[in-house]
Every structure is written in C-alpha cells, then in structure tokens.
Design an enzyme around this catalytic site. Structure first.
Site, PDB file in Angstrom:
ATOM      1  CG  HIS A 116       0.439   3.974  -6.355  1.00 43.81           C
ATOM      2  ND1 HIS A 116      -0.479   4.267  -7.327  1.00 43.81           N
ATOM      3  CD2 HIS A 116       0.225   2.674  -6.033  1.00 43.81           C
ATOM      4  CE1 HIS A 116      -1.207   3.185  -7.586  1.00 43.81           C
ATOM      5  NE2 HIS A 116      -0.802   2.203  -6.827  1.00 43.81           N
TER       6      HIS A 116
ATOM      7  CD  GLU B  52       2.207  -0.541  -3.630  1.00 42.39           C
ATOM      8  OE1 GLU B  52       1.496   0.479  -3.548  1.00 42.39           O
ATOM      9  OE2 GLU B  52       1.767  -1.631  -4.054  1.00 42.39           O
TER      10      GLU B  52
ATOM     11  CG  MET C 219      -1.838   1.154   1.343  1.00 45.03           C
ATOM     12  SD  MET C 219      -2.955   1.264  -0.078  1.00 45.03           S
ATOM     13  CE  MET C 219      -3.152   3.040  -0.194  1.00 45.03           C
TER      14      MET C 219
HETATM   15  N1  TRP Z   1      -3.337   0.600  -3.698  1.00 50.92           N
HETATM   16  C1  TRP Z   1      -2.830  -0.727  -3.423  1.00 50.92           C
HETATM   17  C2  TRP Z   1      -1.953  -1.058  -4.619  1.00 50.92           C
HETATM   18  O1  TRP Z   1      -0.835  -0.692  -4.678  1.00 50.92           O
HETATM   19  C3  TRP Z   1      -3.919  -1.737  -3.303  1.00 50.92           C
HETATM   20  C4  TRP Z   1      -4.268  -2.175  -1.930  1.00 50.92           C
HETATM   21  C5  TRP Z   1      -3.422  -2.455  -0.916  1.00 50.92           C
HETATM   22  C6  TRP Z   1      -5.565  -2.454  -1.439  1.00 50.92           C
HETATM   23  N2  TRP Z   1      -4.138  -2.900   0.158  1.00 50.92           N
HETATM   24  C7  TRP Z   1      -5.425  -2.907  -0.140  1.00 50.92           C
HETATM   25  C8  TRP Z   1      -6.827  -2.374  -1.974  1.00 50.92           C
HETATM   26  C9  TRP Z   1      -6.530  -3.302   0.635  1.00 50.92           C
HETATM   27  C10 TRP Z   1      -7.920  -2.742  -1.223  1.00 50.92           C
HETATM   28  C11 TRP Z   1      -7.777  -3.202   0.069  1.00 50.92           C
HETATM   29  O2  TRP Z   1      -2.362  -1.548  -5.602  1.00 50.92           O
HETATM   30 ZN    ZN Z   2      -1.446   0.223  -6.963  1.00 53.06          ZN
END
Ligand code: TRP
Ligand code: ZN
Length: 881
Positions: free
Chosen positions: A306, A303, A268
């Site tokens: 992002h 990540e 994340m």
């Molecule tokens: N944005 C995260 C990625 O890099 C996705 C993600 C991580 C996520 N943990 C999560 C989405 C929990 C839903 C629930 O793609």
């Molecule tokens: Zn992502």
C-alpha cells in the site's frame, strides 16, 4: 448515534473541497481521564471552487474546547457545530486555524479514531475515523503534511509513535515527555496513526535498491516479543519483491509495525506506521498454524505494498476504494504465488471468490467494484471491492501480458505520484502505456453481479475442427438491470487423448471491434459479445476442452462435461488450477447425488484418487486441495432454494465414502509424510503437512487406527499446525469422550495465550459436530470471551454463523435469533463488527421457505430496534428491501 435519517452518498455528487489543508500540526496530551488534541491547520482556498468563505469540517463525538483563527479566539457568531460537523464562515483565502478538542479514548469501544487496546493507545482512521480525533476535512483528496507531538507520562508510555521520522524527544518542565514526529509526505488523514504504550520492539534493517538503509521495527507487548521473527522476514521479502517486480522503493528512513489485540480488521497501512491486528502479525511455531503463517506473510506484504498503491497514489473519494484495495490484493496475491505454490494460491483465491464473493454478488448487498452510492463506507470493505477488484486487475494483466502490465503500472505511478485519483485514471495509464482501448473492459467496474458463461462444444470430424459457442449473461442486481456484455478473457487449452496440450488455431482471428480474438502468449480467447462461436481447426482428434484455466475471469461457468472427461482432466490437465476445478465439478456432482440417498465412490474415481495420493512427483499442497471436497457454501451456490441440512448430509456422506474407500491409502500417505524434522514455516514443509493432515482427517473418520494416530499427534507435537489438525480430527470423530477431553487439555495448555484460545473457540463454534447453539451460548459466558474484542467475536459468532451451518440453520430459528441478539448488542458498542455479522442473515431470499421466514423475521427484529448505527441500518434495510 445520529439524529437524522441516514443519508445516501452518491459518486455523481463528487465535488472538490473548498479549501486545502497544506500543513497539519497535531498535539496530543494523553491524560488519564481524557485526551486533549490541538490541531493547527494551514488553510488555503481551492481556486477551482467558490466556497463563499465557508468551510465545513467533519467531526464526530468531539468536545470542542477552543477555536482560533490566525491566533485570535474566534467569535461564536463565526462558527457553529452539529453532531457531525463544525462550520466556519467569513473566511479569506488563507488562514491558520487552531482547534482544541477533548476526546475519550477509554470509552471508545467502536475502535475507530483514538482508542485504548490493553494498556496502549492506538488509532484507526480509515475510512472516517480521523474525524473522531479532531474537526477536519476527513476525505482522501485533502492531503497534508503532518507533524505530530505526543505529550504523556514517559514512564507509563515509554514508546510514543506517529508517522514519519522522530525529530524531537524532550522532557517538559512538569516532567512529562514530549516527542515529535514529522512526516515529509503529504497524505490524507485516513493514513494518520499514533501509538503510545509500554512496548518492546524487534529491529532489523533493509537496504533499498538505491542503497538507502531503512530501519525496520515491530512493536509488541512484552509477552509477545518471541513472535515477531516471521513478520520481519516477510517484510524484508516484500520490500525486495516490490523493487524487483514493480520497481518500487521505500521512501522513509524507518518502517514500523505495531501489533494490537483489539482491531476491527486485519491491518492498516498508515504511512510508515502500520498497525496490525495481533492475529495477523504474531507467530511462533508452537502457537501459529501454517495457515496463520501464510496469512501473516500475505498481510504484511499487502500493507507494505500500500505504500505505493494507496499512499503515494491515493483515492480521490471512497467510491475509488478498489483502486487501492483491488490493486494491492492483486499485488499481494502475486507475491504469495511467487513465495509459495502459485497453483495453490490461485485455488485458494478462487475458492473465496466463488463462495463468499459470488454470494455477495447474488444477494441484496451486491454492488459494483466501483459502487455508485453508499450510506456507510465501512460497509463497503467487501470481498467485491477487495477480491473481485483484484480479479479485475488480474484480467488486465492477462490481457496485456506481464510486460504490458508493468509498463502500465510504471506510467500510473509516475503520472499520479502524490495525487488522489480514480479507478479510471488507473485504467487510462494501462491503456496509454499499451495503446489499447479498454472502454468495454471498464464495465467490470460498473456492473455488479457475476456473469454466467454457458459453453457448448461440437467436434466435426470431417472438418477436423471444434466449434465452441460461448454465451454470457449477467443477472440483474439491486438497482441494475439489462446489463451489457463484458470483455471476458477465457484462458483455455485443448487436450489430446494422451493428456497433452494441442496447438490452437482459432477463427475468426479478429472480432468486430478489430480486437484479436486470441492472445498466444497467455493462451487467452477474448470473448466480448453476448454470444460468439469460435472455430478451432487442424485438430486430428476430438480434444478435451479445458476452459477458464487459471480462473481467468470471475464468472460462473456452465459447461457440461461427462464424468470421464472430468476424471481425465483431474489426472492430466497441465493447468493445476483446472485440474483442481475438474475434481471439484466431479465431487459437486457426488454431493448432489448423495443428498438423495446413500453414496458409494465409483471404482474408476477411487483409482484416480488413490494414484494422486501416492504420486510423489506432485506438489503435496496441491494434492491436499485435489482431495478436499467443495464446501457447503460452494454447493449452495448451485441451488435456487438452499436446504443447508440436505447439503450438509450429502457432503458428509461423500466424505465418509471417500474415507472408507481409501482408508489404506490415507494411512499410507500419512505415514509417508510423517517427519521428525524440526518445524520450519517454509513452503516445502508446509505442503507436506497440508497433505499429511488431510490424510489424517480422512483416516480418523473411517478407522480407529486413524483416531489413535490423531491422539498421539495431538499429544506430542512441537507445532500448532499438527496439534490443531489433530484436535480438529478428534472433535470431528464424533467420539463423545475424546472430543471434550481433547478440548479441555488444549485449553489447560494454552489458556495464557489469547491468540491460541481464539483458535480453540473457533474450532468449537465452527464445528458441525459439536458447535451447537448451547455450546456457543456457554462459550459467550466463558472467561476467555470478551464482547469488546473483535477477534473473540469472530471466533465465536463468526465461526458459528459461517461454518457450523447445520446448527446456525436450526429448524426452530434459534441460531438466527442468537446471532441477531449479538448484532443488537454490538450495534451500540461496535457498529462495524455488528454490521459484518449480519452477512449470514442477508441470505434469507435463497433459503427453503421454513428457514427463509425465520431468518427474515430476525432481520426485521433488528430493523425495528431504535438507535441503529448507520452501519447496521444500511445492511439490514437493504437486505429487507
Ligand atoms: N486499508 C486496510 C487494508 O489494508 C483496511 C482497514 C483496516 C480498515 N482497518 C480498517 C477498513 C477499519 C475499515 C475500517 O485493507
Ligand atoms: Zn488494503
């Protein structure tokens, strides 16, 4: 759970919020029995919306302790709560709102919001987890400047982290420690993060292109401190690459990564504080395979990227999820292609798309890259949003060329920095920077389903011309029928009898929309109508067609090419991807043939494969893919009524036939590539190991010498890549003594390391040789299993249902029942994981009738359960509809 029938949310209902939250100050008091969260919000009315002084904040599983407005306790008549909200009325344009909530991280098994993993506290807020921490406008278009205070026992939680920079660290009168973090960048709540624990860190630094020094840190539990080097290295390479390729610089003084064992997804991108599933960041040679190293490199990059595509420019609402995910996957794929073999990366991505994404697009959960409705957003973190979304961005790249694309991305970042925007804002930047009209192209975002392109070619000797007629059709999907033709970039080549590419002259030069039909720089034909005929002239001989080079569009291609032409392209196609694809088409034919009876490898094919194996001028990683048969899932894509057992049998026969016919060649290839060099996770070595271990898998299938080699490789290796490959070969050898002996020895060696044990679980549960229902049941009782840990669930149940297809599809339906029982159990504890496990059961519609009915009955059994989470409810009901 919930009290009402789950509501469907529609893109067309989007409205701006009634209030903005300019600043957010959070105080977390981490106590043994519960955590107290105080939130102080600077509210300001949004002048574009008439909210009538009413504000509804999201909240879930919260205990409300206090509400104050501008420093005064708020009268109970001014606010009300429901299971999922807090509504306050009688508001003016500006206020300071304080809310105190009590939450229970220890009891949080959903792993959304604030929870505990091992001894540490951590958070996961995307998509809608922040509302489990405090009442808030938990939507990505509400962006706020966050300050976070963490108060806890400093001896038990020596590390306390949040987004941004640490600005204060003090000891309170009662002896507790209080640290303060401040993040100068406005962000939506889904990017908030907090970590507290007894962690060690590995440090490094990076100097940005403008000369700023950034501190890099990876935090892990103490036993993992020797597994951080590779991720740190990948991080630095990602930072440099994003500067060089996109001109994007990092924007804080510190960048942190934390590894946690219990995590629903891969990782994340929280601002300045990425949180990773430990399986996607930790590695050392003894415990991680080459595949794991490459996954770590890709996810660290993803990540990190992002930070611009997602954080600096974020999504207006969750229907725009692919704005950040599709673009960021495209970016990390380009990065991986630059770091390793571009051809191999393309092959891997196409494989994923053609099996998993095409299946999603052809099933009950099919949805556009920009969905128009959902019940639970967590269900839309899909291969369509991520991988098809990345392909759509990749097509824009093909259409505009690298320079045009960069102009577009520069404009996008400049125009929308600090904003929450839509997918069409991204497309508009690409259009405006290049003066092109992408209106028709946008259908890729709107229309679900995989277009089918049929091709027919005719060479006219008298005209020295090739007539190519292309036809496109996109099948109906749930809620969508009668689709329009899309703009499909067809990268192609014409190959002469020597194997060289011929010059391309195509007419018509323009299509009715005034668009050039051919782009020379990228060798792309622009196919925009339902049916179009293109004439290639000046061809002195009949060319062999190579269509959709580099997998230039996410479509199914139906083009019948004789076996000799496929073999010829497998030998000569200048496009590595299409070389592989020609081989896949050939082998697909063999597997289909072998479903009917015994199979023997044709001599001409045997020779070509033998030459490929011996050709030292080729990239060994590519050769390993050229010799890998299409998966059972890919073969299944080609039948209307899938019989998994017939497919399994057909593939097994072909595998054995190849192994027998090339036994000596595989042995020789193995011996040529065996090496004593010290293990390094670098591209050249990885490529050699990939081919060596592919050779071993075939060699051990057909001869005792190969099995012996696998036994010795298993015993003496210093790296997990070779040890794991040997173990898989031995498990698949069909030897009833060797398989259990090897597995036991492996467990004894590695039982202290959970990430390795997970691989051990998945090898067994995913094996069509030994991954029986009985074994899966036993492993669910094993000391190594844990229902609270998503990685373990994926290693056991995910591997079983997605890989051990001949057991999962047991004739009596017991495989389906096993999975359904697990889903029902997980529905209560971790809805996201439960919901993801349903996918294999959604495919009942395309199975042979006996299996289809049994599978559907299990779905129905889940649907009949009381208290279904929104996540499971949505997938099960859409699948039964
Ligand atoms: N944005 C995260 C990625 O890099 C996705 C993600 C991580 C996520 N943990 C999560 C989405 C929990 C839903 C629930 O793609
Ligand atoms: Zn992502």
């Amino acid at each position: 759970m919930r009290d009402a029938q789950p509501q469907t949310i529609h893109l067309t209902d989007y409205q701006q919020p009634g209030y903005w939250i300019n600043t957010t100050e959070l105080t977390f008091e981490l106590q043994d029995d519960a955590t107290l969260v105080t939130s102080v919000l600077a509210l300001e009315a949004n002048s574009a919306v008439d909210s009538q002084g009413e504000l509804t904040l999201h909240g879930q599983e919260l205990e409300l302790v206090a509400v104050e407005l501008d420093g005064q306790a708020l009268d109970a008549s001014r606010y009300s709560t429901s299971d999922e909200s807090l509504t306050i009325s009688g508001l003016a344009d500006q206020h300071t709102l304080s809310i105190v909530t009590r939450i229970q991280p220890d009891k949080n098994t959903a792993l959304e919001g604030l929870y505990r993993s091992g001894g540490m506290y951590c958070t996961q807020c995307e998509a809608e987890g922040f509302r489990r921490i405090t009442y808030y406008l938990d939507r990505p278009d509400v962006m706020s400047v966050f300050t976070t205070h963490i108060i806890a026992d400093g001896s038990r939680y020596p590390v306390m982290l949040s987004n941004g920079n640490c600005v204060a660290d003090e000891t309170l009168a009662d002896g507790r420690r209080k640290v303060t973090w401040s993040d100068p960048h406005r962000k939506p709540a889904y990017l908030f993060a907090l970590v507290a624990g007894d962690l060690l860190s590995k440090e490094d630094s990076f100097t940005t292109m403008s000369g700023r020094e950034v501190k890099l840190q990876i935090f892990v539990e103490p036993q993992n401190i020797d597994k951080t080097d590779y991720a740190l290295d990948a991080l630095k390479r990602s930072m440099r690459w994003d500067e060089e390729t996109y001109g994007r610089e990092y924007d804080l003084d510190i960048f942190m990564i934390v590894a946690v064992d219990d995590f629903n997804m891969g990782a994340m991108e929280n601002k300045g504080l990425n949180i990773f599933n430990s399986s996607c960041v930790l590695a050392n040679p003894a415990t991680a395979t080459d595949a794991a190293y490459q996954r770590i490199e890709a996810i660290v990059a993803h990540e990190y990227f992002h930070n611009w595509s997602g954080n600096r420019v974020t999504c207006r609402d969750w229907f725009q999820l692919s704005l950040k995910e599709g673009f960021t996957v495209f970016r990390d794929a380009s990065f991986s292609a630059d770091m390793n073999s571009a051809t191999v990366k393309r092959i891997e991505d196409a494989r994923l798309l053609r099996t998993v994404q095409f299946a999603e697009d052809g099933g009950p959960m099919a949805h556009p890259v920009q969905p128009d409705s959902f019940i639970e957003i967590s269900n839309f973190y899909t291969v369509t949003i991520y991988e098809k979304g990345a392909e759509v961005v990749g097509m824009i790249h093909k259409i505009l060329g690298a320079d045009g694309f960069r102009k577009g991305s520069d404009l996008y970042f400049e125009r929308h920095d600090g904003q929450a925007v839509t997918i069409y804002d991204f497309v508009a930047a690409m259009e405006d920077a290049n003066g092109v009209d992408l209106s028709q192209f946008k259908l890729w975002y709107k229309q679900a389903g995989t277009p089918i392109v049929t091709a027919a070619a005719e060479y006219r000797e008298d005209e020295q011309a090739l007539y190519l007629t292309l036809h496109q059709q996109c099948p109906d999907t749930p809620g969508q029928s009668g689709k329009k033709p899309m703009w499909i970039p067809v990268q192609l080549g014409l190959i002469d009898s020597e194997g060289n590419d011929m010059a391309v002259n195509v007419s018509p030069a323009q299509n009715p929309q005034g668009l050039d039909t051919w782009t020379n720089a990228s060798q792309v034909l622009h196919f925009t109508e339902e049916e179009q005929t293109f004439v290639f002239s000046g061809l002195k001989e009949q060319p062999v067609l190579s269509l959709f080079r580099d997998f230039s569009a996410p479509v199914k291609v139906r083009f019948i090419q004789p076996e000799e032409e496929l073999l010829f392209r497998l030998q000569t196609d200048s496009d590595g991807f299409n070389r592989w694809d020609a081989g896949q088409q050939l082998m697909l034919g063999w597997i289909q043939q072998a479903q009917e009876g015994e199979f023997e490898l044709p001599e001409t094919a045997r020779q070509v494969l033998a030459e490929l194996l011996a050709d030292e001028s080729l990239d060994p990683a590519m050769v390993s893919y050229l010799l890998t048969l299409p998966s059972e899932a890919y073969v299944a894509e080609f039948s209307d009524q899938v019989d998994p057992h017939a497919i399994h049998l057909g593939r097994k026969r072909v595998r054995l036939a190849v192994a027998m016919a090339l036994n000596e060649e595989f042995a020789a290839c193995y011996q040529r590539l065996e090496s004593d060099a010290e293990y390094q996770p670098e591209p050249e070595q990885m490529a050699a190991r990939a081919l060596k271990n592919l050779a071993l898998s075939y060699w051990s299938l057909a001869s005792d010498a190969g099995v012996k080699k696998a036994v010795s490789q298993f015993g003496k290796t210093d790296n997990m890549t070779d040890q794991m490959a040997a173990m898989v070969a031995l498990v698949n050898s069909g030897d009833d003594e060797l398989a259990p002996k090897t597995l036991d020895a492996f467990y004894e060696q590695w039982k202290q390391d959970p990430l390795v044990v997970n691989q051990w679980l998945s090898v067994q549960c995913g094996s069509s040789e030994i991954g029986t229902i009985e074994r899966v049941k036993q492993l669910m009782e094993h000391e190594a299993f844990d229902w609270r840990n998503p990685n373990k669930i994926r290693s056991v149940l995910g591997a079983f249902a997605n890989q051990a297809l001949c057991h999962f599809h047991a004739e009596d339906g017991s495989g389906y029942a096993l999975l359904a029982d697990a889903i029902i159990r997980l529905n209560a504890s971790n809805p996201q994981i439960a919901s993801r496990l349903i996918t294999p059961l959604t495919k009942w519609g395309r199975l042979v009738p006996q299996l289809s009915e049994k599978m559907k009955a299990e779905l129905q059994r889940i649907a009949d359960e009381p208290n279904l989470s929104r996540d499971v409810y949505e997938v099960v009901n859409k699948s039964l509809a």
